[in-house]
Design an enzyme around this catalytic site. Structure first.
Site, short mmCIF file in Angstrom:
data_model
loop_
_atom_site.label_atom_id
_atom_site.label_comp_id
_atom_site.label_asym_id
_atom_site.label_seq_id
_atom_site.Cartn_x
_atom_site.Cartn_y
_atom_site.Cartn_z
CB CYS A 61 23.72 -146.17 -19.82
SG CYS A 61 24.30 -146.56 -18.20
N1 CO8 Z 1 21.18 -150.72 2.06
C1 CO8 Z 1 20.27 -150.20 2.90
N2 CO8 Z 1 19.78 -148.96 2.79
C2 CO8 Z 1 20.25 -148.18 1.79
C3 CO8 Z 1 21.20 -148.65 0.87
C4 CO8 Z 1 21.69 -149.98 1.04
N3 CO8 Z 1 22.60 -150.50 0.22
N4 CO8 Z 1 21.47 -147.69 -0.01
C5 CO8 Z 1 20.72 -146.64 0.31
N5 CO8 Z 1 19.98 -146.92 1.41
C6 CO8 Z 1 19.05 -146.04 2.12
C7 CO8 Z 1 19.28 -144.58 1.77
O1 CO8 Z 1 20.31 -144.04 2.54
C8 CO8 Z 1 17.94 -144.00 2.06
O2 CO8 Z 1 17.82 -143.77 3.42
P1 CO8 Z 1 17.00 -142.47 3.97
O3 CO8 Z 1 15.60 -142.64 3.46
O4 CO8 Z 1 17.17 -142.58 5.43
O5 CO8 Z 1 17.70 -141.30 3.35
C9 CO8 Z 1 16.96 -145.10 1.68
O6 CO8 Z 1 17.73 -146.32 1.70
C10 CO8 Z 1 16.38 -144.91 0.29
O7 CO8 Z 1 17.45 -144.61 -0.62
P2 CO8 Z 1 17.24 -144.11 -2.07
O8 CO8 Z 1 16.26 -142.99 -2.09
O9 CO8 Z 1 18.57 -143.88 -2.72
O10 CO8 Z 1 16.57 -145.44 -2.69
P3 CO8 Z 1 15.84 -145.67 -4.04
O11 CO8 Z 1 14.59 -146.41 -3.76
O12 CO8 Z 1 15.76 -144.45 -4.88
O13 CO8 Z 1 16.82 -146.71 -4.78
C11 CO8 Z 1 18.45 -146.70 -6.56
C12 CO8 Z 1 18.16 -146.35 -5.11
C13 CO8 Z 1 18.38 -148.21 -6.71
C14 CO8 Z 1 19.85 -146.22 -6.89
C15 CO8 Z 1 17.40 -146.05 -7.48
O14 CO8 Z 1 17.25 -144.69 -7.17
C16 CO8 Z 1 17.73 -146.16 -8.94
O15 CO8 Z 1 18.08 -147.20 -9.48
N6 CO8 Z 1 17.56 -145.07 -9.65
C17 CO8 Z 1 17.80 -145.07 -11.10
C18 CO8 Z 1 19.21 -144.84 -11.29
C19 CO8 Z 1 19.67 -145.12 -12.67
O16 CO8 Z 1 19.02 -145.63 -13.54
N7 CO8 Z 1 20.88 -144.77 -12.85
C20 CO8 Z 1 21.51 -145.05 -14.06
C21 CO8 Z 1 22.90 -145.27 -13.69
S1 CO8 Z 1 23.71 -146.21 -14.78
C22 CO8 Z 1 24.40 -145.24 -15.97
O17 CO8 Z 1 23.88 -144.29 -16.40
C23 CO8 Z 1 25.71 -145.71 -16.45
C24 CO8 Z 1 26.78 -144.77 -16.10
C25 CO8 Z 1 28.08 -145.34 -16.52
C26 CO8 Z 1 28.43 -146.58 -15.80
C27 CO8 Z 1 29.84 -146.76 -15.55
C28 CO8 Z 1 30.20 -148.07 -14.91
C29 CO8 Z 1 30.55 -148.02 -13.45
#
Ligand code: CO8
Length: 371
Positions: free
Chosen positions: A155
């Site tokens: 990223c």
């Molecule tokens: N629909 C419904 N429920 C869901 C879904 C969904 N799609 N997905 C997860 N849930 C559930 C989970 O299972 C969980 O359930 P439970 O509480 O029962 O375990 C609940 O919802 C909450 O899940 P999370 O704790 O995962 O939810 P968050 O509020 O943390 O949100 C995010 C998830 C959006 C992923 C969030 O954590 C986030 O954005 N974090 C930051 C991540 C970030 O910035 N990452 C950077 C990645 S990008 C990068 O670095 C580039 C890499 C290279 C890219 C290459 C290209 C492909």
């Protein structure tokens, strides 16, 4: 020597996928999976899959839709990946094709022709091939002399590439540099994984970096300072590599992006805030002097949190612009899209921050001043 970003460009694929479309296809896939594994699920040998939801996606990430190069296949519950033909050696790959378009816009904005450019850096999270470098193919298509290379810091590829451009200009190997960030993310998305199926979109950005003395653009930004930081973490990871075919056992999940989103959120934010605040302190710039924050676009809550920490108050929407809603996370291109679409309206002397953050971990912060 003052160095400026004198132009920017953006290629946006025509096809879009809304959250509603994505969730409908994922939920169809869940129904099929649970039917096909009903016996194992009943016997406790296999976990039933749960539905995705548009409400969750929008609330957790701020994403409403994404652009993709190839929509076909992604929404078919029997396929769940982009379907496209392999190109032959005489046809530039998608990443180069996207880069040509974004590069031409950035060059026009900076009043540059191919003859003006000495160096091209193709910086992205994935490359469609290791060699010959994609940037060298782009160099040939644009008709640029000089040299070109590819680089990857996930990223932070765009900001680290801009810092390499600045160093090349300072070191005397280039006067004008073209940086392109073709992020063809959709093939790396596991559309069968509820946690990450919504995160990424495809796009390409481009920037022109040059010495202030040769800049004729009327909307340029001086790079006042740069601060780069990396710190190893497995919390955002992809394991696909050229050694994959040698292993006796192949894991079907290997080609895909995976992350511990919560951990990333918690661990990366303090590093991001430190990097930006340390660079501001080094340049003696206070939060009240910042007119705009063009931040990496991964998550709306993370962006607002970071902007709040830097400004010491809630940001106005125009101060920390978001493009996540329509573009989703576009890896290294995200902060450059935010910059490209929201760089007007500043006065000469106004200060701003352009900052990437993501896998590695990696953080790249540029402090800019409107010329
Ligand atoms: N629909 C419904 N429920 C869901 C879904 C969904 N799609 N997905 C997860 N849930 C559930 C989970 O299972 C969980 O359930 P439970 O509480 O029962 O375990 C609940 O919802 C909450 O899940 P999370 O704790 O995962 O939810 P968050 O509020 O943390 O949100 C995010 C998830 C959006 C992923 C969030 O954590 C986030 O954005 N974090 C930051 C991540 C970030 O910035 N990452 C950077 C990645 S990008 C990068 O670095 C580039 C890499 C290279 C890219 C290459 C290209 C492909």
């Amino acid at each position: 020597q003052n160095i400026v970003i004198s132009g920017s460009g953006l290629f946006t694929p025509a096809a879009t996928i809304s959250n509603a479309e994505l969730v409908a296809s994922y939920n169809q896939y869940v129904d099929l999976f649970n039917q096909r594994h009903a016996a194992e699920i009943a016997a406790g040998q296999c976990q039933a899959l749960e539905y995705s939801s548009t409400e969750f996606i929008e609330k957790a990430s701020g994403i409403k839709a994404r652009h993709v190069l190839y929509k076909e296949g992604i929404l078919d519950p029997e396929i769940m990946h982009p379907v496209f033909a392999k190109r032959d050696e005489d046809t530039p790959p998608e990443m180069v094709e996207m880069a040509v378009s974004a590069a031409r816009e950035a060059m026009a904005q900076a009043n540059k022709t191919a003859a003006d450019i000495d160096l091209i850096i193709c910086a992205a999270s994935n490359m469609q091939r290791p060699y010959p470098a994609l940037s060298i193919e782009l160099q040939q298509i644009l008709g640029v002399e000089g040299y070109a290379f590819d680089m990857n810091v996930a990223c932070s590829s765009a900001t680290f590439a801009i810092s390499n451009a600045v160093n090349a200009i300072r070191g005397g190997t280039a006067k004008v540099v073209l940086v392109v960030n073709p992020e063809f993310a959709s093939p790396q998305v596991d559309y069968k994984n509820r946690d990450s199926h919504f995160i990424f979109g495809d796009v390409c950005t481009a920037t022109i970096i040059e010495a202030h003395s040769s800049c004729t653009s009327d909307n340029a930004f001086t790079i006042l300072g740069m601060r780069l930081k990396t710190s190893f973490s497995n919390n955002i990871r992809c394991d696909i590599g050229y050694t994959e075919h040698c292993f006796a056992e192949t894991d079907p999940k290997v080609p895909f992006f995976k992350q511990q989103g919560r951990k990333v959120f918690k661990e990366l934010l303090p590093i991001v805030a430190d990097v930006i605040q340390n660079e501001m302190a080094a340049l003696n710039i206070g939060p009240d002097q910042l007119k705009r924050l063009w931040l990496h676009q991964a998550n709306i809550n993370m962006n607002i949190f970071a902007a709040k920490k830097i400004l010491g108050r809630d940001p106005l929407p125009q101060e920390a612009p978001l493009v996540l809603d329509s573009y989703a996370n576009t890896a290294s291109a995200g902060s450059i899209i935010a910059f490209h679409k929201n760089k007007t309206g500043l006065n000469s002397g106004d200060k701003a921050v352009l900052c990437s953050f993501g896998a590695g971990y990696s953080v790249g912060c540029l402090i800019l001043e409107r010329c």
